[in-house]
Write an enzyme that holds these catalytic residues in place. Structure first.
Site, mmCIF file in Angstrom:
data_model
loop_
_atom_site.group_PDB
_atom_site.id
_atom_site.type_symbol
_atom_site.label_atom_id
_atom_site.label_comp_id
_atom_site.label_asym_id
_atom_site.label_seq_id
_atom_site.Cartn_x
_atom_site.Cartn_y
_atom_site.Cartn_z
ATOM 1 N N SER A 169 0.842 -1.191 0.000
ATOM 2 C CA SER A 169 0.000 0.000 0.000
ATOM 3 C C SER A 169 0.879 1.243 0.000
ATOM 4 O O SER A 169 2.038 1.193 0.435
ATOM 5 C CB SER A 169 -0.884 0.011 1.251
ATOM 6 O OG SER A 169 -1.509 1.265 1.442
ATOM 7 N N TYR A 180 -2.451 -0.175 9.869
ATOM 8 C CA TYR A 180 -2.471 -0.655 8.491
ATOM 9 C C TYR A 180 -1.174 -0.300 7.771
ATOM 10 O O TYR A 180 -0.541 -1.147 7.139
ATOM 11 C CB TYR A 180 -3.668 -0.048 7.766
ATOM 12 C CG TYR A 180 -3.807 -0.464 6.327
ATOM 13 C CD1 TYR A 180 -4.332 -1.716 5.994
ATOM 14 C CD2 TYR A 180 -3.437 0.389 5.291
ATOM 15 C CE1 TYR A 180 -4.461 -2.105 4.665
ATOM 16 C CE2 TYR A 180 -3.571 0.012 3.967
ATOM 17 C CZ TYR A 180 -4.087 -1.231 3.659
ATOM 18 O OH TYR A 180 -4.214 -1.611 2.348
#
Length: 260
Positions: free
Chosen positions: A153, A166
């Site tokens: 990501s 995250y």
């Protein structure tokens, strides 16, 4: 396409005779990758939690003549990860290609981040790729062919929209890929695909803010946010013989988001 060019492309990218395991392969980027690998000739096992989505994904592929099956497993516990791995390996045999696309995106403010959210995020996003790699990587090396592909990501590289646990988990996944690349070289490669903002169920909460979605698209050079199908070609490349000299690498598939 001429016979000679078709044969050339097949030699570069065909996955005929290969087996693949794709976690999170019933939705979003994972589903697009599972479809791409299957259409390139691999026998694909799709592993996720929701049976209805699994059935729909595999049904679409088998209707096209692809070889695909599914396993329902919970990757939020070590026991679930290990059970899912064994169930997946029992379908077509030990995988040559492992794609870790399953992910959880819980991002409360850092000061409100609970132990439970931290632990669940790390288990699904980091521990599952580690345990699955440990289970399948040595066998890939012994057989002389292996491809491990992680989905990372932008949050692995830059903090925005409350990166929280995250972002930490995705940064660790990119480090994991480098460690795996070293561990089982030269026959096993390990790489990550780094999306920009992609319109998937994982980002559903953020998509509810049209202004934010528009602003993220404007940050790209391509002028739009990503779609799951943008990852098909990159995944086939990293799974194929053509990528034998690419390992420990993070490939940004983000429309220029990261360099703008």
């Amino acid at each position: 396409m001429s016979t000679s060019s078709s044969g050339y492309l097949s030699g570069l990218f065909s996955l005929e005779g290969r087996t693949a395991l794709v976690t999170g392969g019933s939705s979003g980027i994972g589903r697009a990758i599972a479809g791409a690998l299957a259409r390139a000739g691999a026998s694909v096992v799709v592993l996720a939690r929701k049976e209805a989505e699994l059935v729909a994904t595999v049904g679409e592929l088998t209707a096209e003549g692809c070889r695909a099956s599914w396993v329902s497993a919970d990757l939020s516990t070590r026991e679930g990860i290990k059970a899912g791995a064994e169930a997946a390996a029992a379908v077509y045999g030990e995988p040559d290609i492992l794609v870790n696309s399953a992910g959880i995106n819980l991002r409360p403010p850092m000061g409100e981040l609970s132990d439970e959210v931290w632990d669940t995020t790390m288990t699904v996003n980091l521990e599952a790729p580690f345990l699955l790699g440990r289970r399948f990587g040595p066998g890939m090396a012994e057989r002389g062919y292996g491809r491990i592909i992680h989905i990372s990501s932008q949050q692995a590289h830059r903090a925005f929209v409350t990166s929280g646990a995250y972002g930490v988990s995705k940064g660790a996944v990119e480090s994991l890929a480098r460690s795996q690349a070293e561990a089982w070289a030269p026959y096993v490669t390990a790489n990550t695909l780094v999306p920009g903002f992609v319109l998937t169920p994982l980002n559903q909460r953020l998509q509810e803010d049209p202004e934010k979605v528009t602003a993220l698209a404007a940050r790209t050079m391509a002028g739009r946010n990503g779609l799951p199908e943008d990852f098909a070609g990159a995944a086939v490349f990293l799974a194929s013989p053509s990528s034998a000299y690419v390992t420990g690498h993070s490939l940004f598939v983000d429309g220029g988001f990261s360099v703008h």
